[in-house]
Design an enzyme around this catalytic site. Structure first.
Site, mmCIF file in Angstrom:
data_model
loop_
_atom_site.group_PDB
_atom_site.id
_atom_site.type_symbol
_atom_site.label_atom_id
_atom_site.label_comp_id
_atom_site.label_asym_id
_atom_site.label_seq_id
_atom_site.Cartn_x
_atom_site.Cartn_y
_atom_site.Cartn_z
ATOM 1 C CG HIS A 41 -5.254 -5.834 -0.030
ATOM 2 N ND1 HIS A 41 -6.788 -5.973 0.092
ATOM 3 C CD2 HIS A 41 -5.383 -6.678 -1.617
ATOM 4 C CE1 HIS A 41 -7.337 -6.761 -0.356
ATOM 5 N NE2 HIS A 41 -6.854 -7.398 -1.699
ATOM 6 C CE1 TYR B 122 -8.977 -2.991 0.431
ATOM 7 C CE2 TYR B 122 -8.720 -0.754 -0.850
ATOM 8 C CZ TYR B 122 -8.388 -2.199 -0.244
ATOM 9 O OH TYR B 122 -6.726 -2.472 0.118
ATOM 10 C CE LYS C 243 -4.409 -2.040 2.248
ATOM 11 N NZ LYS C 243 -4.756 -1.691 3.638
ATOM 12 C CB THR D 21 -7.090 -6.470 8.969
ATOM 13 O OG1 THR D 21 -7.013 -7.958 8.156
ATOM 14 C CG2 THR D 21 -7.629 -5.133 7.920
ATOM 15 C CG ASN E 27 -3.295 -2.593 7.070
ATOM 16 O OD1 ASN E 27 -3.513 -2.500 5.476
ATOM 17 N ND2 ASN E 27 -4.820 -3.378 7.001
ATOM 18 N NE ARG F 188 -2.394 -6.724 6.779
ATOM 19 C CZ ARG F 188 -3.093 -7.022 6.253
ATOM 20 N NH1 ARG F 188 -3.454 -8.028 6.584
ATOM 21 N NH2 ARG F 188 -3.746 -5.830 5.646
ATOM 22 N NE ARG G 234 -6.519 -13.246 4.423
ATOM 23 C CZ ARG G 234 -6.617 -11.914 4.649
ATOM 24 N NH1 ARG G 234 -6.553 -10.708 4.219
ATOM 25 N NH2 ARG G 234 -7.424 -11.750 5.600
ATOM 26 C CD GLU H 199 -8.798 -8.528 -3.614
ATOM 27 O OE1 GLU H 199 -7.978 -9.236 -3.898
ATOM 28 O OE2 GLU H 199 -9.480 -8.592 -3.188
ATOM 29 C CG PHE I 44 -13.526 2.010 7.534
ATOM 30 C CD1 PHE I 44 -12.414 1.026 6.557
ATOM 31 C CD2 PHE I 44 -14.342 0.412 8.255
ATOM 32 C CE1 PHE I 44 -12.622 -0.824 5.972
ATOM 33 C CE2 PHE I 44 -14.054 -1.171 8.188
ATOM 34 C CZ PHE I 44 -13.301 -0.964 7.092
HETATM 35 P P1 CMP Z 1 -7.491 -4.497 3.111
HETATM 36 O O1 CMP Z 1 -6.613 -5.728 4.060
HETATM 37 O O2 CMP Z 1 -6.342 -3.498 2.576
HETATM 38 O O3 CMP Z 1 -9.581 -4.730 3.425
HETATM 39 C C1 CMP Z 1 -9.750 -3.377 3.674
HETATM 40 C C2 CMP Z 1 -8.850 -2.646 4.483
HETATM 41 O O4 CMP Z 1 -9.843 -1.218 5.203
HETATM 42 C C3 CMP Z 1 -8.131 -3.239 5.554
HETATM 43 O O5 CMP Z 1 -7.519 -3.596 5.286
HETATM 44 C C4 CMP Z 1 -8.404 -2.247 6.513
HETATM 45 O O6 CMP Z 1 -6.277 -1.207 5.991
HETATM 46 C C5 CMP Z 1 -8.935 -1.616 5.998
HETATM 47 N N1 CMP Z 1 -9.504 -1.350 7.144
HETATM 48 C C6 CMP Z 1 -10.152 -1.600 8.024
HETATM 49 N N2 CMP Z 1 -11.098 -1.432 9.561
HETATM 50 C C7 CMP Z 1 -10.704 -0.081 9.670
HETATM 51 C C8 CMP Z 1 -10.798 0.944 9.559
HETATM 52 N N3 CMP Z 1 -11.517 0.888 10.916
HETATM 53 N N4 CMP Z 1 -10.929 2.318 9.476
HETATM 54 C C9 CMP Z 1 -9.894 2.840 8.905
HETATM 55 N N5 CMP Z 1 -9.676 1.635 7.569
HETATM 56 C C10 CMP Z 1 -9.957 0.221 8.232
#
Ligand code: CMP
Length: 143
Positions: free
Chosen positions: A115, A49, A9, A91, A112, A102, A85, A126, A57
């Site tokens: 992805h 997404y 990211k 996450t 984070n 992470r 994963r 994807e 969010f």
């Molecule tokens: P990702 O695996 O890219 O998939 C969805 C993303 O949403 C996740 O990683 C996080 O980076 C993001 N995400 C999840 N929960 C929150 C949150 N509460 N606030 C902001 N971003 C979030």
């Protein structure tokens, strides 16, 4: 051969973590089938997404993922979706174990670092969103 979509990211690219992250998957034994540095359009971000569209969010997520270059990749190998994963960690980086990407490099759930597809269906979807078939290489079968 199972394939997955992984993406460093904008925070990971900005912090010069591309090499570290690629190295972990190479050393694990997976094969890189495609990769590109790119800036994601809002349309692609919203599509990628889409499952989070109703989440509070979602707007921040789209703003963040389009805020700078990402490094999009396709990796392949046995059980690569689940193994990647595990290597990424939970996450929420606060809950991600040390030794995971992470767990080692991130603090906030919104930033984070990486992805990764969470299922074979997500991986196929994807990969199709980010790559044309001719952008992915085929490796000769060893032996
Ligand atoms: P990702 O695996 O890219 O998939 C969805 C993303 O949403 C996740 O990683 C996080 O980076 C993001 N995400 C999840 N929960 C929150 C949150 N509460 N606030 C902001 N971003 C979030």
């Amino acid at each position: 051969m199972e394939q997955t979509f992984l993406m460093v990211k904008p925070d990971g690219v900005q912090r010069n973590l591309i090499g570290e992250i690629v190295s972990r998957f190479e050393k694990k034994g997976f094969q890189l089938a495609g990769a590109k540095l790119m800036t994601i359009s809002r349309e692609l971000a919203e599509n990628h997404y889409a499952e989070h569209k109703e989440r509070p969010f979602f707007g921040d997520l789209v703003n963040f993922i389009t805020s700078g270059p990402v490094f999009a990749m396709v990796w392949q190998g046995e059980n690569v979706i689940a193994t990647a994963r595990n290597m990424m960690g939970k996450t929420n980086p606060g809950e991600a174990a040390p030794g995971t990407i992470r767990g080692d490099f991130a603090v906030q759930v919104s930033n984070n670092v990486i992805h990764g597809s969470d299922s074979p269906e997500s991986a196929e979807r994807e990969i199709g969103l980010f790559f044309h078939e001719e952008e992915l290489v085929q490796y000769e079968k060893a032996g």
